[in-house]
Scaffold this motif. Structure first.
Motif, PDB file in Angstrom:
ATOM      1  N   GLU A   1       0.681  -0.978  -0.266  1.00  0.00           N
ATOM      2  CA  GLU A   1      -0.355   0.197  -0.048  1.00  0.00           C
ATOM      3  C   GLU A   1       0.785   1.266  -0.164  1.00  0.00           C
ATOM      4  O   GLU A   1       0.670   2.560  -0.411  1.00  0.00           O
ATOM      5  N   ASP A   2       1.909   1.315   0.338  1.00  0.00           N
ATOM      6  CA  ASP A   2       3.481   2.485   0.075  1.00  0.00           C
ATOM      7  C   ASP A   2       3.512   2.667  -1.367  1.00  0.00           C
ATOM      8  O   ASP A   2       3.916   1.313  -2.069  1.00  0.00           O
ATOM      9  N   GLN A   3       3.715   3.470  -1.794  1.00  0.00           N
ATOM     10  CA  GLN A   3       3.766   4.076  -2.840  1.00  0.00           C
ATOM     11  C   GLN A   3       5.500   5.376  -2.630  1.00  0.00           C
ATOM     12  O   GLN A   3       4.868   5.731  -2.197  1.00  0.00           O
ATOM     13  N   SER A   4       6.144   5.031  -3.582  1.00  0.00           N
ATOM     14  CA  SER A   4       6.957   6.300  -3.993  1.00  0.00           C
ATOM     15  C   SER A   4       7.741   6.835  -4.840  1.00  0.00           C
ATOM     16  O   SER A   4       7.447   6.233  -5.968  1.00  0.00           O
ATOM     17  N   GLN A   5       8.415   7.636  -5.130  1.00  0.00           N
ATOM     18  CA  GLN A   5       8.890   8.539  -6.062  1.00  0.00           C
ATOM     19  C   GLN A   5       9.554   9.420  -5.699  1.00  0.00           C
ATOM     20  O   GLN A   5       9.650  10.580  -4.987  1.00  0.00           O
ATOM     21  N   VAL A   6      11.133   8.954  -6.679  1.00  0.00           N
ATOM     22  CA  VAL A   6      11.865  10.273  -6.953  1.00  0.00           C
ATOM     23  C   VAL A   6      12.016  11.097  -7.897  1.00  0.00           C
ATOM     24  O   VAL A   6      12.363   9.808  -8.918  1.00  0.00           O
ATOM     25  N   LEU A   7      12.094  12.118  -7.866  1.00  0.00           N
ATOM     26  CA  LEU A   7      11.788  12.261  -9.874  1.00  0.00           C
ATOM     27  C   LEU A   7      12.712  13.668  -9.825  1.00  0.00           C
ATOM     28  O   LEU A   7      12.724  14.697  -8.606  1.00  0.00           O
ATOM     29  N   THR A   8      13.589  13.165 -10.175  1.00  0.00           N
ATOM     30  CA  THR A   8      15.430  14.921 -10.920  1.00  0.00           C
ATOM     31  C   THR A   8      14.935  15.677 -12.337  1.00  0.00           C
ATOM     32  O   THR A   8      15.564  14.788 -12.718  1.00  0.00           O
TER      33      THR A   8
ATOM     34  N   THR B   1      14.193  18.342  -7.226  1.00  0.00           N
ATOM     35  CA  THR B   1      14.315  17.582  -7.250  1.00  0.00           C
ATOM     36  C   THR B   1      12.433  17.683  -6.591  1.00  0.00           C
ATOM     37  O   THR B   1      12.282  17.919  -5.381  1.00  0.00           O
ATOM     38  N   TYR B   2      11.355  16.560  -7.023  1.00  0.00           N
ATOM     39  CA  TYR B   2      10.641  16.059  -6.485  1.00  0.00           C
ATOM     40  C   TYR B   2      10.444  14.960  -5.462  1.00  0.00           C
ATOM     41  O   TYR B   2      11.118  13.592  -5.956  1.00  0.00           O
ATOM     42  N   VAL B   3      10.016  14.261  -4.601  1.00  0.00           N
ATOM     43  CA  VAL B   3      10.130  13.510  -3.489  1.00  0.00           C
ATOM     44  C   VAL B   3       8.341  13.164  -2.876  1.00  0.00           C
ATOM     45  O   VAL B   3       7.923  14.365  -2.662  1.00  0.00           O
ATOM     46  N   GLY B   4       8.649  11.738  -3.358  1.00  0.00           N
ATOM     47  CA  GLY B   4       7.001  11.407  -2.746  1.00  0.00           C
ATOM     48  C   GLY B   4       7.158   9.897  -1.798  1.00  0.00           C
ATOM     49  O   GLY B   4       7.420   9.160  -2.384  1.00  0.00           O
ATOM     50  N   VAL B   5       6.045   9.987  -1.201  1.00  0.00           N
ATOM     51  CA  VAL B   5       5.541   9.111  -0.487  1.00  0.00           C
ATOM     52  C   VAL B   5       4.308   8.776  -0.181  1.00  0.00           C
ATOM     53  O   VAL B   5       3.723   9.685   0.470  1.00  0.00           O
ATOM     54  N   PHE B   6       3.360   8.036  -0.245  1.00  0.00           N
ATOM     55  CA  PHE B   6       2.262   8.413  -0.405  1.00  0.00           C
ATOM     56  C   PHE B   6       1.700   6.832   0.212  1.00  0.00           C
ATOM     57  O   PHE B   6       1.877   5.396  -1.021  1.00  0.00           O
ATOM     58  N   ASP B   7       1.170   6.859   1.640  1.00  0.00           N
ATOM     59  CA  ASP B   7       0.785   5.353   2.030  1.00  0.00           C
ATOM     60  C   ASP B   7      -0.848   5.121   1.972  1.00  0.00           C
ATOM     61  O   ASP B   7      -1.509   5.820   3.023  1.00  0.00           O
ATOM     62  N   GLY B   8      -0.914   4.086   1.276  1.00  0.00           N
ATOM     63  CA  GLY B   8      -2.314   4.176   1.696  1.00  0.00           C
ATOM     64  C   GLY B   8      -2.732   3.089   2.886  1.00  0.00           C
ATOM     65  O   GLY B   8      -2.698   2.305   3.291  1.00  0.00           O
ATOM     66  N   HIS B   9      -4.700   2.966   2.203  1.00  0.00           N
ATOM     67  CA  HIS B   9      -5.059   1.943   3.438  1.00  0.00           C
ATOM     68  C   HIS B   9      -6.464   2.237   2.895  1.00  0.00           C
ATOM     69  O   HIS B   9      -7.037   2.749   2.369  1.00  0.00           O
ATOM     70  N   GLY B  10      -6.672   1.161   3.295  1.00  0.00           N
ATOM     71  CA  GLY B  10      -8.198   0.141   2.831  1.00  0.00           C
ATOM     72  C   GLY B  10      -7.863   0.015   1.235  1.00  0.00           C
ATOM     73  O   GLY B  10      -8.515  -0.872   0.960  1.00  0.00           O
TER      74      GLY B  10
ATOM     75  N   THR C   1      29.141  28.188  -6.586  1.00  0.00           N
ATOM     76  CA  THR C   1      28.605  27.443  -7.967  1.00  0.00           C
ATOM     77  C   THR C   1      26.765  26.942  -9.076  1.00  0.00           C
ATOM     78  O   THR C   1      25.898  27.261  -7.392  1.00  0.00           O
ATOM     79  N   LYS C   2      26.958  27.603  -9.793  1.00  0.00           N
ATOM     80  CA  LYS C   2      26.014  26.859  -9.989  1.00  0.00           C
ATOM     81  C   LYS C   2      25.317  25.916 -10.678  1.00  0.00           C
ATOM     82  O   LYS C   2      26.494  24.855 -11.183  1.00  0.00           O
ATOM     83  N   LEU C   3      24.136  25.561 -10.224  1.00  0.00           N
ATOM     84  CA  LEU C   3      24.272  23.661 -11.097  1.00  0.00           C
ATOM     85  C   LEU C   3      23.568  23.949 -13.086  1.00  0.00           C
ATOM     86  O   LEU C   3      23.784  25.229 -13.137  1.00  0.00           O
ATOM     87  N   GLY C   4      24.596  22.909 -13.536  1.00  0.00           N
ATOM     88  CA  GLY C   4      24.719  23.359 -15.169  1.00  0.00           C
ATOM     89  C   GLY C   4      23.743  21.791 -15.851  1.00  0.00           C
ATOM     90  O   GLY C   4      22.921  21.270 -15.077  1.00  0.00           O
ATOM     91  N   CYS C   5      24.450  21.903 -16.167  1.00  0.00           N
ATOM     92  CA  CYS C   5      24.365  20.575 -17.269  1.00  0.00           C
ATOM     93  C   CYS C   5      25.308  19.422 -16.860  1.00  0.00           C
ATOM     94  O   CYS C   5      24.285  18.470 -17.932  1.00  0.00           O
ATOM     95  N   THR C   6      25.617  18.969 -16.665  1.00  0.00           N
ATOM     96  CA  THR C   6      26.493  18.757 -15.730  1.00  0.00           C
ATOM     97  C   THR C   6      25.703  17.164 -14.943  1.00  0.00           C
ATOM     98  O   THR C   6      24.995  16.381 -14.585  1.00  0.00           O
ATOM     99  N   SER C   7      24.119  17.910 -14.410  1.00  0.00           N
ATOM    100  CA  SER C   7      23.481  16.695 -13.158  1.00  0.00           C
ATOM    101  C   SER C   7      22.683  16.227 -14.426  1.00  0.00           C
ATOM    102  O   SER C   7      22.426  16.180 -15.144  1.00  0.00           O
ATOM    103  N   PRO C   8      22.339  15.181 -13.120  1.00  0.00           N
ATOM    104  CA  PRO C   8      21.621  13.903 -13.856  1.00  0.00           C
ATOM    105  C   PRO C   8      20.904  14.350 -14.798  1.00  0.00           C
ATOM    106  O   PRO C   8      19.444  14.936 -14.827  1.00  0.00           O
ATOM    107  N   PRO C   9      19.957  13.536 -15.800  1.00  0.00           N
ATOM    108  CA  PRO C   9      18.762  13.756 -16.906  1.00  0.00           C
ATOM    109  C   PRO C   9      18.009  13.061 -15.534  1.00  0.00           C
ATOM    110  O   PRO C   9      17.204  12.576 -14.400  1.00  0.00           O
ATOM    111  N   VAL C  10      16.175  13.660 -16.065  1.00  0.00           N
ATOM    112  CA  VAL C  10      14.921  12.953 -15.568  1.00  0.00           C
ATOM    113  C   VAL C  10      15.017  11.442 -14.891  1.00  0.00           C
ATOM    114  O   VAL C  10      14.970  10.463 -16.306  1.00  0.00           O
ATOM    115  N   ASP C  11      14.989  11.036 -13.781  1.00  0.00           N
ATOM    116  CA  ASP C  11      14.881  10.324 -13.790  1.00  0.00           C
ATOM    117  C   ASP C  11      13.057  10.059 -12.422  1.00  0.00           C
ATOM    118  O   ASP C  11      13.558  10.725 -11.184  1.00  0.00           O
TER     119      ASP C  11
END
Length: 369
Positions: free
Chosen positions: A44-51, A56-65, A343-353
């Motif tokens: 019932e737990d679902q989770s995501q990390v999107l970057t 960066t997006y982080v999600g923890v979704f705890d279901g019930h029923g 230091t600035k974030l540049g194009c060396t950051s990882p692709p979307v996962d």
């Protein structure tokens, strides 16, 4: 285009076939680690990390029923956040509120379309914990009793130490302040919160006061005898007993902010905020989420006078008597230090996962753009 890779959580912990983890992966602001252990018949737990290079997006979704609500949130909430952020041209608390509302309405449509075939779906809901890091700003939105805790450095009398700061509010009527909040929202309803089954519950049924779904406690058309026979009586509603309005905070990240621990209540049932932060502080990064889950499982088994080895062979569903589903995501905040130094974030950051843990025929997916 999305490409799917089967079972990125292919590693199990010491032979535990119900636990999956990824030790360490990059995100826009540093590294992250994730671990999930299943206890219920359906996860019932679902989770995501999107970057992406800038967020960066982080999600923890705890279901019930049942898992339907948490799976729906897992598949839709971030899309709504991204859509509204694009429309506004920036991230904001308003963007996140609109995304939560759209997700609630979307799941309501699912329930209406499924109600004749599966009446019990009106009783399915999900807690939702979301973190968004964008342009050095952290947003935390929460429904229910999942929790995010920050580990940060503080100086005290010339000494530096790492302390825990809770960034989310638990919406659980076991807490006096939450009970008072719910009672104040329902004047004249003396049975809005009652003590039964060893704890305080809204209408004697549920402990969390905010969620996605749970429409039988929100909308009169779903509040019927057929849904409530298991509770022994009709539960009259003068107004929705639960809400999908998230509590949201935003704050600038600072160089002393070291890491964030996002977890479902299955972890916090066994570890305090301070214990979790201390574990992350003193141990290597690689596999840190797995270590937190393992510590919680060890404590859960000791409470039953068992050893962790004893529960590895226990089937899902039966295992729920010992512990809940547990999801842990640890987000390290290295880039905040670099940004503070210019230091600035540049194009060396990882692709979307998108790292998603889903109980869909035991397939655990990672999607890459």
């Amino acid at each position: 285009m999305l490409r799917k890779c089967v079972n990125p959580f292919g590693k199990s912990l010491d032979g535990d076939q119900l636990l999956w983890h990824t030790d360490l992966k990059p995100h826009a602001s540093g590294d992250f680690s994730i671990a999930v252990v299943q206890a219920n018949s359906n996860l019932e737990d679902q989770s995501q990390v999107l970057t992406s290079p800038s967020a960066t997006y982080v999600g923890v979704f705890d279901g019930h029923g049942g898992p339907e609500a948490s799976r729906f949130v897992n598949g839709h909430l971030f899309r709504w956040i991204d859509k509204y952020a694009t429309q506004e041209g920036r991230m904001s608390t308003n963007v996140i509120k609109k995304a939560f509302s759209a997700t609630e309405e979307g799941f309501l449509r699912v329930v209406k379309n499924s109600i004749q075939i599966r009446p019990q779906i009106a009783q399915v809901g999900s807690c939702c914990l979301v973190g968004v890091i964008s342009n050095g700003e952290l947003y935390v939105a929460n429904l229910g009793d999942s929790r995010v805790v920050l580990g940060k450095k503080v100086s005290d009398k010339g000494k530096t130490r790492v302390v825990a700061e809770r960034l989310s509010s638990d919406h659980n009527v076991s807490l006096v302040e939450v009970r008072k909040e719910v009672e104040a929202q329902h004047p004249g309803d003396s049975h809005i919160v009652v003590y039964c089954h060893g704890g305080w519950r809204i209408k004697g049924i549920i402990q969390v006061s905010r969620s996605i779904g749970d429409f039988f406690l929100k909308k009169p058309e779903f509040n019927r005898d057929q849904f409530l026979m298991q509770y022994g009586n009709q539960v009259p509603l003068k107004r929705p007993a639960l809400t999908a309005e998230p509590s949201i905070i935003s704050r600038k990240l600072r160089p002393q902010d070291l890491f964030l621990i996002f977890a479902s209540d299955g972890l916090w049932d066994h570890l305090t905020d301070e214990e979790a932060v201390d574990i992350v502080r003193i141990h290597p990064r690689r596999g840190i989420a797995k270590r937190l889950v393992g510590t919680a499982l060890d404590k859960a088994t000791k409470k039953r006078e068992l050893r962790y080895n004893d529960i590895k062979k226990i089937e899902k569903g039966v295992r729920r008597r010992i512990h809940d589903d547990i999801t842990v995501i640890v987000i390290y905040l290295d880039q905040q230090k670099k940004l503070a130094n210019g230091t600035k974030l540049g194009c060396t950051s990882p692709p979307v996962d998108i790292f998603s843990c889903k109980d869909d025929k035991k397939t655990h997916l990672v999607q890459h753009t």
